[in-house]
Design a protein around this motif. Sequence first.
Motif, PDB file in Angstrom:
ATOM      1  N   MET A   9      11.872   9.254  -0.506  1.00  0.00           N
ATOM      2  CA  MET A   9      11.070   8.115  -0.931  1.00  0.00           C
ATOM      3  C   MET A   9      12.641   7.172  -1.314  1.00  0.00           C
ATOM      4  O   MET A   9      13.246   7.642  -2.362  1.00  0.00           O
ATOM      5  N   SER A  10      12.698   5.904  -0.959  1.00  0.00           N
ATOM      6  CA  SER A  10      13.813   5.016  -1.508  1.00  0.00           C
ATOM      7  C   SER A  10      13.713   4.693  -2.815  1.00  0.00           C
ATOM      8  O   SER A  10      12.721   4.915  -3.362  1.00  0.00           O
TER       9      SER A  10
ATOM     10  N   TRP B 192      13.598   1.959  -4.302  1.00  0.00           N
ATOM     11  CA  TRP B 192      12.689   0.838  -4.204  1.00  0.00           C
ATOM     12  C   TRP B 192      11.332   0.960  -3.810  1.00  0.00           C
ATOM     13  O   TRP B 192      10.620  -0.093  -3.605  1.00  0.00           O
ATOM     14  N   SER B 193      10.782   2.123  -3.423  1.00  0.00           N
ATOM     15  CA  SER B 193       9.494   2.344  -3.043  1.00  0.00           C
ATOM     16  C   SER B 193       8.849   2.839  -4.273  1.00  0.00           C
ATOM     17  O   SER B 193       9.214   3.739  -5.006  1.00  0.00           O
TER      18      SER B 193
ATOM     19  N   ARG C  36      12.811  -0.209 -11.104  1.00  0.00           N
ATOM     20  CA  ARG C  36      11.864  -0.756 -10.140  1.00  0.00           C
ATOM     21  C   ARG C  36      10.716  -1.807 -11.009  1.00  0.00           C
ATOM     22  O   ARG C  36      10.447  -2.876 -10.290  1.00  0.00           O
TER      23      ARG C  36
END
Length: 235
Positions: free
Chosen positions: A1-2, A4-5, A203
């Motif tokens: 998972m990045s 920004w996810s 985020r």
Amino acid sequence: MSDWSLSSAEIEALRLSVRIATWSTVASLPLAALAAYVLARYHFWGKELLNGLLHMPLVLPPVVTGYLLLLLLGRRGLVGAWLEQTFGLVFAFRWTGAVVAAAVVAFPLMVRPIRLSLEAIDRRLESAANTLGANRWWTWFTVTLPLSLPGMVVGAILGFTRSLGEFGATITFVSNIPGETQTLSLAVHSALQVPGGEPGAMRLTVIIVLVTIVALVASEMLGRYVARRTQGYGA
């Protein structure tokens, strides 16, 4: 998972925040309109005191507001115990309690623009409606309410935005329970308490900032739009 996810827990916090802010705004707006009307149109002993009490959440530390709500609406509170025994209603440590906390903190921000809109209305328009046979309620719905819409719109959006970012009163009154009371602000707080949680906090912070900016810009634009639409009505 990045980086920004959003995780499933973060998405749930976002959904819960929108849900709580929406219900907070819906519940507060009629009461804010009533309070603004009383402050704008009536002169009575204790008006300054009432105005101060209504605006107290603006200056009180949010944690104090949350503690007062806990004393009042907690399961052993002055009102909370009665509500649970009589109606089975429990607010403490529930998402409904988060709605109450957000509504109380956001309430003054809703009252102020509505009051200013009401005070700006030309009272002669209402007098003309009364002269033509309209009673008080009909005058309110056909004259006063349309002319006060700019303040209503701005107040509703400011209240929604403030509810979306509420932290202190919420965590004190209903705690920080994932899936139940953990809003975006509380999720940021939780992320900062664990090692490696900074990306998640960033985020969620970006989301809160973007939503806040959009809401503030929208309140300005909608307020101007509604004012232009109602200007011809009041001419």
